[in-house]
Design a protein around this motif. Sequence first.
Motif, PDB file in Angstrom:
ATOM      1  N   GLY A   1      29.165  11.123  -6.768  1.00 41.02           N
ATOM      2  CA  GLY A   1      28.998   9.949  -7.770  1.00 41.02           C
ATOM      3  C   GLY A   1      28.655  10.660  -9.172  1.00 41.02           C
ATOM      4  O   GLY A   1      28.920   9.738 -10.076  1.00 41.02           O
ATOM      5  N   ALA A   2      28.626  11.896  -9.395  1.00 34.09           N
ATOM      6  CA  ALA A   2      28.523  12.385 -10.635  1.00 34.09           C
ATOM      7  C   ALA A   2      29.152  13.611 -10.556  1.00 34.09           C
ATOM      8  O   ALA A   2      29.091  14.271  -9.665  1.00 34.09           O
ATOM      9  CB  ALA A   2      26.904  12.406 -11.058  1.00 34.09           C
TER      10      ALA A   2
ATOM     11  N   GLN B   1      23.543  15.782  -6.991  1.00 29.99           N
ATOM     12  CA  GLN B   1      24.879  15.837  -6.428  1.00 29.99           C
ATOM     13  C   GLN B   1      25.254  17.055  -5.746  1.00 29.99           C
ATOM     14  O   GLN B   1      25.707  17.273  -4.462  1.00 29.99           O
ATOM     15  CB  GLN B   1      25.897  15.792  -7.310  1.00 29.99           C
ATOM     16  CG  GLN B   1      27.423  15.714  -6.946  1.00 29.99           C
ATOM     17  CD  GLN B   1      27.729  14.642  -6.156  1.00 29.99           C
ATOM     18  OE1 GLN B   1      28.224  13.550  -6.597  1.00 29.99           O
ATOM     19  NE2 GLN B   1      27.871  14.870  -4.853  1.00 29.99           N
ATOM     20  N   ALA B   2      24.848  18.356  -6.231  1.00 26.81           N
ATOM     21  CA  ALA B   2      24.838  19.530  -5.214  1.00 26.81           C
ATOM     22  C   ALA B   2      24.330  19.485  -4.211  1.00 26.81           C
ATOM     23  O   ALA B   2      24.857  20.028  -3.108  1.00 26.81           O
ATOM     24  CB  ALA B   2      24.457  20.648  -6.247  1.00 26.81           C
ATOM     25  N   LEU B   3      23.012  19.034  -4.105  1.00 31.38           N
ATOM     26  CA  LEU B   3      22.282  18.868  -2.745  1.00 31.38           C
ATOM     27  C   LEU B   3      23.017  17.886  -1.894  1.00 31.38           C
ATOM     28  O   LEU B   3      23.159  18.223  -0.496  1.00 31.38           O
ATOM     29  CB  LEU B   3      21.111  18.388  -3.064  1.00 31.38           C
ATOM     30  CG  LEU B   3      20.110  19.510  -3.935  1.00 31.38           C
ATOM     31  CD1 LEU B   3      18.683  18.837  -4.187  1.00 31.38           C
ATOM     32  CD2 LEU B   3      19.788  20.785  -3.056  1.00 31.38           C
TER      33      LEU B   3
ATOM     34  N   ARG C   1      35.997   6.813 -12.465  1.00 33.72           N
ATOM     35  CA  ARG C   1      34.685   6.048 -12.595  1.00 33.72           C
ATOM     36  C   ARG C   1      33.550   6.505 -12.131  1.00 33.72           C
ATOM     37  O   ARG C   1      32.333   6.065 -11.976  1.00 33.72           O
ATOM     38  CB  ARG C   1      35.140   4.540 -12.139  1.00 33.72           C
ATOM     39  CG  ARG C   1      36.045   3.735 -12.412  1.00 33.72           C
ATOM     40  CD  ARG C   1      36.128   3.817 -13.984  1.00 33.72           C
ATOM     41  NE  ARG C   1      34.972   2.930 -14.364  1.00 33.72           N
ATOM     42  CZ  ARG C   1      34.421   2.837 -15.493  1.00 33.72           C
ATOM     43  NH1 ARG C   1      35.235   3.589 -16.468  1.00 33.72           N
ATOM     44  NH2 ARG C   1      33.460   2.072 -15.760  1.00 33.72           N
ATOM     45  N   ARG C   2      33.554   8.097 -11.952  1.00 29.53           N
ATOM     46  CA  ARG C   2      32.261   8.754 -11.559  1.00 29.53           C
ATOM     47  C   ARG C   2      31.324   8.774 -13.002  1.00 29.53           C
ATOM     48  O   ARG C   2      32.143   8.628 -14.128  1.00 29.53           O
ATOM     49  CB  ARG C   2      32.594  10.077 -10.714  1.00 29.53           C
ATOM     50  CG  ARG C   2      33.333   9.995  -9.626  1.00 29.53           C
ATOM     51  CD  ARG C   2      33.445  11.357  -9.088  1.00 29.53           C
ATOM     52  NE  ARG C   2      33.850  11.230  -7.569  1.00 29.53           N
ATOM     53  CZ  ARG C   2      35.279  11.224  -7.388  1.00 29.53           C
ATOM     54  NH1 ARG C   2      35.992  11.186  -8.078  1.00 29.53           N
ATOM     55  NH2 ARG C   2      35.708  11.173  -5.822  1.00 29.53           N
ATOM     56  N   ILE C   3      30.279   9.217 -12.640  1.00 27.70           N
ATOM     57  CA  ILE C   3      29.200   9.234 -14.064  1.00 27.70           C
ATOM     58  C   ILE C   3      29.725  10.780 -14.553  1.00 27.70           C
ATOM     59  O   ILE C   3      30.033  11.806 -13.698  1.00 27.70           O
ATOM     60  CB  ILE C   3      27.840   9.437 -13.695  1.00 27.70           C
ATOM     61  CG1 ILE C   3      27.522   8.031 -13.008  1.00 27.70           C
ATOM     62  CG2 ILE C   3      27.093   9.885 -14.788  1.00 27.70           C
ATOM     63  CD1 ILE C   3      26.143   8.080 -12.494  1.00 27.70           C
TER      64      ILE C   3
ATOM     65  N   ASP D   1      24.050   6.540  -6.508  1.00 21.78           N
ATOM     66  CA  ASP D   1      24.425   6.364  -5.172  1.00 21.78           C
ATOM     67  C   ASP D   1      25.325   5.315  -4.658  1.00 21.78           C
ATOM     68  O   ASP D   1      26.316   5.533  -3.716  1.00 21.78           O
ATOM     69  CB  ASP D   1      22.986   5.991  -4.554  1.00 21.78           C
ATOM     70  CG  ASP D   1      21.965   6.947  -4.389  1.00 21.78           C
ATOM     71  OD1 ASP D   1      22.608   8.203  -4.043  1.00 21.78           O
ATOM     72  OD2 ASP D   1      20.863   6.593  -4.301  1.00 21.78           O
ATOM     73  N   LYS D   2      25.838   4.363  -5.559  1.00 21.33           N
ATOM     74  CA  LYS D   2      26.573   3.283  -5.327  1.00 21.33           C
ATOM     75  C   LYS D   2      27.945   4.010  -5.504  1.00 21.33           C
ATOM     76  O   LYS D   2      28.795   3.502  -4.919  1.00 21.33           O
ATOM     77  CB  LYS D   2      26.397   2.207  -6.262  1.00 21.33           C
ATOM     78  CG  LYS D   2      27.378   1.106  -6.157  1.00 21.33           C
ATOM     79  CD  LYS D   2      27.040  -0.058  -7.115  1.00 21.33           C
ATOM     80  CE  LYS D   2      28.121  -1.372  -7.015  1.00 21.33           C
ATOM     81  NZ  LYS D   2      27.805  -2.316  -8.062  1.00 21.33           N
ATOM     82  N   ILE D   3      28.198   4.692  -6.439  1.00 15.48           N
ATOM     83  CA  ILE D   3      29.291   5.318  -6.787  1.00 15.48           C
ATOM     84  C   ILE D   3      29.634   6.550  -5.621  1.00 15.48           C
ATOM     85  O   ILE D   3      30.814   6.388  -5.150  1.00 15.48           O
ATOM     86  CB  ILE D   3      29.620   6.135  -8.223  1.00 15.48           C
ATOM     87  CG1 ILE D   3      29.217   5.189  -9.198  1.00 15.48           C
ATOM     88  CG2 ILE D   3      30.664   6.711  -8.458  1.00 15.48           C
ATOM     89  CD1 ILE D   3      28.886   5.717 -10.728  1.00 15.48           C
ATOM     90  N   ARG D   4      28.717   7.214  -5.402  1.00 14.73           N
ATOM     91  CA  ARG D   4      29.063   8.046  -4.254  1.00 14.73           C
ATOM     92  C   ARG D   4      29.279   7.497  -2.941  1.00 14.73           C
ATOM     93  O   ARG D   4      30.338   8.048  -2.287  1.00 14.73           O
ATOM     94  CB  ARG D   4      27.623   9.016  -4.092  1.00 14.73           C
ATOM     95  CG  ARG D   4      27.782   9.941  -3.084  1.00 14.73           C
ATOM     96  CD  ARG D   4      26.510  10.964  -3.129  1.00 14.73           C
ATOM     97  NE  ARG D   4      25.455  10.226  -2.924  1.00 14.73           N
ATOM     98  CZ  ARG D   4      24.868  10.288  -1.430  1.00 14.73           C
ATOM     99  NH1 ARG D   4      25.790  10.830  -0.492  1.00 14.73           N
ATOM    100  NH2 ARG D   4      23.847   9.613  -1.210  1.00 14.73           N
TER     101      ARG D   4
END
Length: 247
Positions: A197-198, A15-17, A236-238, A187-190
């Motif tokens: 996403g997380a 996520q940071a990247l 709803r994020r991880i 990836d789907k959430i992002r």
Amino acid sequence: MNAAPADQIRLLDVQALDTRLSQLAHKRTTLPEHEEIQRLEADLAQLRDLLVAAQTEVSDTAREQTKAEQDVDQVRQRATRDQGRLDSGMVTNPKDLESLQSEIASLAKRQGDLEEVVLEVMERHESAQERAVELGGRVESVGARLQEATARRDAGLEEIDGELERVRKERETVSGAVPEDLLKLYDKIRDRENGVGAAKLYQRRCEGCRLELNITEVNDVRAAPADEVVRCENCRRILVRTPDSGL
């Protein structure tokens, strides 16, 4: 979905990247040089149009001046011939003499009028020349500024593109260590949640939506097995649990 705690924490690295990639992409499109170049290009186009108009006026007034000077010369030559006839004494008939003198006077007036036209055209020609020189200098100056801004933009883009390539490779390496099903969910959430996403659960607060979990949600997360992938009830994020989660 279940995933090892270490894999879930590794998702924060991904996520940071991804966040850094988004920042670099935004920076690439919002470099101040982009707007500066656009403005300078518009200014340069306008100045070039004005320069062409001024150069056209220089050419037009040059031709007009030449024509006016030719008209003056023709009148002067005719007046000289008539004056020569008058001075020669060849014209003795009083009527012809009066007519010749009248024509000489008329030609003198005509020559004076034409010489005024020549002066007026010369002034317009000189003014057009000065305007063309001024505009030429401004075109050169703006062109130099545009060239310098373009060089700065290209250098900035090159630097950003280099970092983008480095971060993409690092992202590929880090994400390659994340289980495929977990990465697919991330990836789907992002894609749906504005690039995030997380998120870390920090002191009972989701770092994705910045909202604090209520007591029921905290108890549910606390009771969940360490390898269970939990989701924020708000965004709803991880939710990735760490020692700082406050559980």
